[in-house]
Design a protein around this motif. Structure first.
Motif, PDB file in Angstrom:
ATOM      1  N   ALA A   5       0.837  -1.211   0.000  1.00 34.50           N
ATOM      2  CA  ALA A   5       0.000   0.000   0.000  1.00 34.50           C
ATOM      3  C   ALA A   5       0.869   1.258   0.000  1.00 34.50           C
ATOM      4  CB  ALA A   5      -0.934  -0.004   1.204  1.00 34.50           C
ATOM      5  N   LYS A   6       1.912   1.271   0.808  1.00 31.87           N
ATOM      6  CA  LYS A   6       2.787   2.450   0.847  1.00 31.87           C
ATOM      7  C   LYS A   6       3.493   2.652  -0.492  1.00 31.87           C
ATOM      8  CE  LYS A   6       3.501   2.709   5.816  1.00 31.87           C
ATOM      9  NZ  LYS A   6       4.453   2.632   6.933  1.00 31.87           N
ATOM     10  N   LYS A   7       3.881   1.550  -1.124  1.00 28.65           N
ATOM     11  CA  LYS A   7       4.510   1.657  -2.445  1.00 28.65           C
ATOM     12  C   LYS A   7       3.529   2.256  -3.450  1.00 28.65           C
ATOM     13  CE  LYS A   7       7.545  -2.305  -1.785  1.00 28.65           C
ATOM     14  NZ  LYS A   7       7.801  -3.695  -2.202  1.00 28.65           N
ATOM     15  N   ARG A   8       2.273   1.828  -3.390  1.00 30.95           N
ATOM     16  CA  ARG A   8       1.260   2.362  -4.314  1.00 30.95           C
ATOM     17  C   ARG A   8       1.096   3.870  -4.127  1.00 30.95           C
ATOM     18  NH1 ARG A   8      -1.516  -2.380  -2.801  1.00 30.95           N
ATOM     19  NH2 ARG A   8      -1.367  -3.897  -4.454  1.00 30.95           N
ATOM     20  N   TYR A   9       1.091   4.299  -2.891  1.00 34.23           N
ATOM     21  CA  TYR A   9       0.962   5.736  -2.612  1.00 34.23           C
ATOM     22  C   TYR A   9       2.178   6.499  -3.124  1.00 34.23           C
ATOM     23  CZ  TYR A   9      -3.289   5.659   0.216  1.00 34.23           C
ATOM     24  OH  TYR A   9      -4.591   5.567   0.628  1.00 34.23           O
ATOM     25  N   TYR A  14       4.352  10.204  -6.968  1.00 37.31           N
ATOM     26  CA  TYR A  14       5.410  10.465  -7.952  1.00 37.31           C
ATOM     27  C   TYR A  14       4.804  10.808  -9.307  1.00 37.31           C
ATOM     28  CZ  TYR A  14       9.892   9.998 -10.342  1.00 37.31           C
ATOM     29  OH  TYR A  14      11.031  10.243 -11.066  1.00 37.31           O
ATOM     30  N   GLU A  15       3.860   9.998  -9.749  1.00 42.31           N
ATOM     31  CA  GLU A  15       3.220  10.262 -11.047  1.00 42.31           C
ATOM     32  C   GLU A  15       2.469  11.588 -11.039  1.00 42.31           C
ATOM     33  OE1 GLU A  15       2.441   6.573 -13.849  1.00 42.31           O
ATOM     34  OE2 GLU A  15       0.881   6.805 -12.327  1.00 42.31           O
ATOM     35  N   LEU A  16       1.740  11.862  -9.980  1.00 42.49           N
ATOM     36  CA  LEU A  16       1.005  13.127  -9.897  1.00 42.49           C
ATOM     37  C   LEU A  16       1.971  14.311  -9.900  1.00 42.49           C
ATOM     38  CD1 LEU A  16      -1.692  12.128  -7.267  1.00 42.49           C
ATOM     39  CD2 LEU A  16      -2.122  12.743  -9.662  1.00 42.49           C
ATOM     40  N   GLY A  17       3.119  14.141  -9.307  1.00 39.90           N
ATOM     41  CA  GLY A  17       4.108  15.212  -9.244  1.00 39.90           C
ATOM     42  C   GLY A  17       4.731  15.540 -10.579  1.00 39.90           C
ATOM     43  N   GLN A  18       4.618  14.652 -11.541  1.00 36.97           N
ATOM     44  CA  GLN A  18       5.201  14.901 -12.856  1.00 36.97           C
ATOM     45  C   GLN A  18       4.482  15.999 -13.628  1.00 36.97           C
ATOM     46  OE1 GLN A  18       5.431  11.025 -14.724  1.00 36.97           O
ATOM     47  NE2 GLN A  18       7.397  10.624 -13.761  1.00 36.97           N
ATOM     48  N   THR A  19       3.298  16.353 -13.187  1.00 34.02           N
ATOM     49  CA  THR A  19       2.557  17.409 -13.883  1.00 34.02           C
ATOM     50  C   THR A  19       3.090  18.792 -13.512  1.00 34.02           C
ATOM     51  OG1 THR A  19       0.900  17.662 -12.126  1.00 34.02           O
ATOM     52  CG2 THR A  19       0.433  16.021 -13.851  1.00 34.02           C
ATOM     53  N   GLY A  20       3.840  18.862 -12.407  1.00 34.46           N
ATOM     54  CA  GLY A  20       4.365  20.144 -11.955  1.00 34.46           C
ATOM     55  C   GLY A  20       3.411  20.899 -11.049  1.00 34.46           C
ATOM     56  N   ALA A  29      -6.382  10.675  -3.626  1.00 37.28           N
ATOM     57  CA  ALA A  29      -7.600   9.879  -3.454  1.00 37.28           C
ATOM     58  C   ALA A  29      -8.234   9.563  -4.801  1.00 37.28           C
ATOM     59  CB  ALA A  29      -8.583  10.615  -2.549  1.00 37.28           C
ATOM     60  N   SER A  30      -8.306  10.561  -5.653  1.00 35.45           N
ATOM     61  CA  SER A  30      -8.889  10.366  -6.981  1.00 35.45           C
ATOM     62  C   SER A  30      -8.056   9.392  -7.811  1.00 35.45           C
ATOM     63  CB  SER A  30      -9.005  11.712  -7.690  1.00 35.45           C
ATOM     64  OG  SER A  30      -9.486  11.544  -8.988  1.00 35.45           O
ATOM     65  N   SER A  31      -6.749   9.565  -7.777  1.00 34.08           N
ATOM     66  CA  SER A  31      -5.853   8.709  -8.551  1.00 34.08           C
ATOM     67  C   SER A  31      -5.950   7.250  -8.125  1.00 34.08           C
ATOM     68  CB  SER A  31      -4.414   9.207  -8.390  1.00 34.08           C
ATOM     69  OG  SER A  31      -3.514   8.324  -9.001  1.00 34.08           O
ATOM     70  N   LEU A  32      -6.025   7.021  -6.825  1.00 31.48           N
ATOM     71  CA  LEU A  32      -6.068   5.655  -6.303  1.00 31.48           C
ATOM     72  C   LEU A  32      -7.485   5.124  -6.123  1.00 31.48           C
ATOM     73  CD1 LEU A  32      -3.214   5.940  -3.647  1.00 31.48           C
ATOM     74  CD2 LEU A  32      -3.121   4.820  -5.890  1.00 31.48           C
ATOM     75  N   LYS A  33      -8.477   5.973  -6.429  1.00 26.35           N
ATOM     76  CA  LYS A  33      -9.887   5.610  -6.285  1.00 26.35           C
ATOM     77  C   LYS A  33     -10.202   5.182  -4.846  1.00 26.35           C
ATOM     78  CE  LYS A  33     -10.379   4.294 -11.132  1.00 26.35           C
ATOM     79  NZ  LYS A  33      -9.181   4.878 -11.631  1.00 26.35           N
ATOM     80  N   SER A  38      -9.160   7.540   4.105  1.00 22.16           N
ATOM     81  CA  SER A  38      -8.163   6.479   3.940  1.00 22.16           C
ATOM     82  C   SER A  38      -6.828   7.067   3.498  1.00 22.16           C
ATOM     83  CB  SER A  38      -8.627   5.452   2.906  1.00 22.16           C
ATOM     84  OG  SER A  38      -9.806   4.825   3.325  1.00 22.16           O
ATOM     85  N   VAL A  39      -6.912   8.012   2.579  1.00 27.71           N
ATOM     86  CA  VAL A  39      -5.699   8.661   2.072  1.00 27.71           C
ATOM     87  C   VAL A  39      -5.023   9.444   3.184  1.00 27.71           C
ATOM     88  CG1 VAL A  39      -4.811  10.388   0.454  1.00 27.71           C
ATOM     89  CG2 VAL A  39      -6.512   8.712  -0.307  1.00 27.71           C
ATOM     90  N   SER A  40      -5.807  10.155   3.956  1.00 23.99           N
ATOM     91  CA  SER A  40      -5.259  10.948   5.053  1.00 23.99           C
ATOM     92  C   SER A  40      -4.507  10.065   6.044  1.00 23.99           C
ATOM     93  CB  SER A  40      -6.381  11.705   5.759  1.00 23.99           C
ATOM     94  OG  SER A  40      -5.867  12.481   6.801  1.00 23.99           O
ATOM     95  N   LYS A  41      -5.077   8.927   6.359  1.00 24.56           N
ATOM     96  CA  LYS A  41      -4.447   7.997   7.300  1.00 24.56           C
ATOM     97  C   LYS A  41      -3.105   7.501   6.756  1.00 24.56           C
ATOM     98  CE  LYS A  41      -5.354   3.752   9.855  1.00 24.56           C
ATOM     99  NZ  LYS A  41      -6.303   2.687  10.149  1.00 24.56           N
ATOM    100  N   MET A  42      -3.077   7.123   5.483  1.00 30.13           N
ATOM    101  CA  MET A  42      -1.835   6.620   4.899  1.00 30.13           C
ATOM    102  C   MET A  42      -0.802   7.734   4.757  1.00 30.13           C
ATOM    103  SD  MET A  42       0.058   4.172   3.870  1.00 30.13           S
ATOM    104  CE  MET A  42      -0.935   2.739   3.495  1.00 30.13           C
TER     105      MET A  42
END
Length: 125
Positions: A5-9, A14-20, A29-33, A38-42
């Protein structure tokens, strides 16, 4: 060792950061559906592991160690994706999904060995 799970996050951040653009919890949350709680906790767990810095209701950034780990995960993903898509001729959608599964769910030694074999078979060192 990081959980799948941590690797997925880390991979998603990383991918989201490529947009700048700044990376926000709701984007993750949207990216991982997933749902925002849940996102906040992780993200709190990743912050405790010193992999990210998260502003309250703000943006998420990598720490130096988090950036290094996410970069390595992404490089392994690219190798796995290329292998599935190009060498095995798996359609792009499935190659991406399978590469991410391997990236996150295989043990680190297995993932690194597979990447090494793929790169060695291509004459890349």
């Amino acid at each position: 060792m990081l959980s799948a799970a941590k690797k997925r996050y880390l991979f998603a951040i990383y991918e989201l950061g490529q947009t700048g653009k700044p990376i926000r919890s709701k984007d993750i949350a949207s990216s991982l559906k997933l749902k925002p709680p849940s996102v906040s906790k992780m993200l709190n767990a990743l912050s405790e592991d010193d992999l990210i810095e998260k502003e309250f209701y703000g943006t998420v950034t990598f720490t130096q160690s988090g950036a290094a780990m996410a970069n390595q995960l992404y490089m392994d993903y690219l190798t796995l994706f290329a292998f599935f898509h190009q060498a095995l001729e798996i359609p792009e959608f499935h190659a991406r999904k399978d590469a991410i599964l391997c990236l996150c769910d295989l043990s680190e030694p297995s993932r690194k060995k597979i990447a090494s074999v793929i790169l060695d078979s291509r004459g890349v060192s």
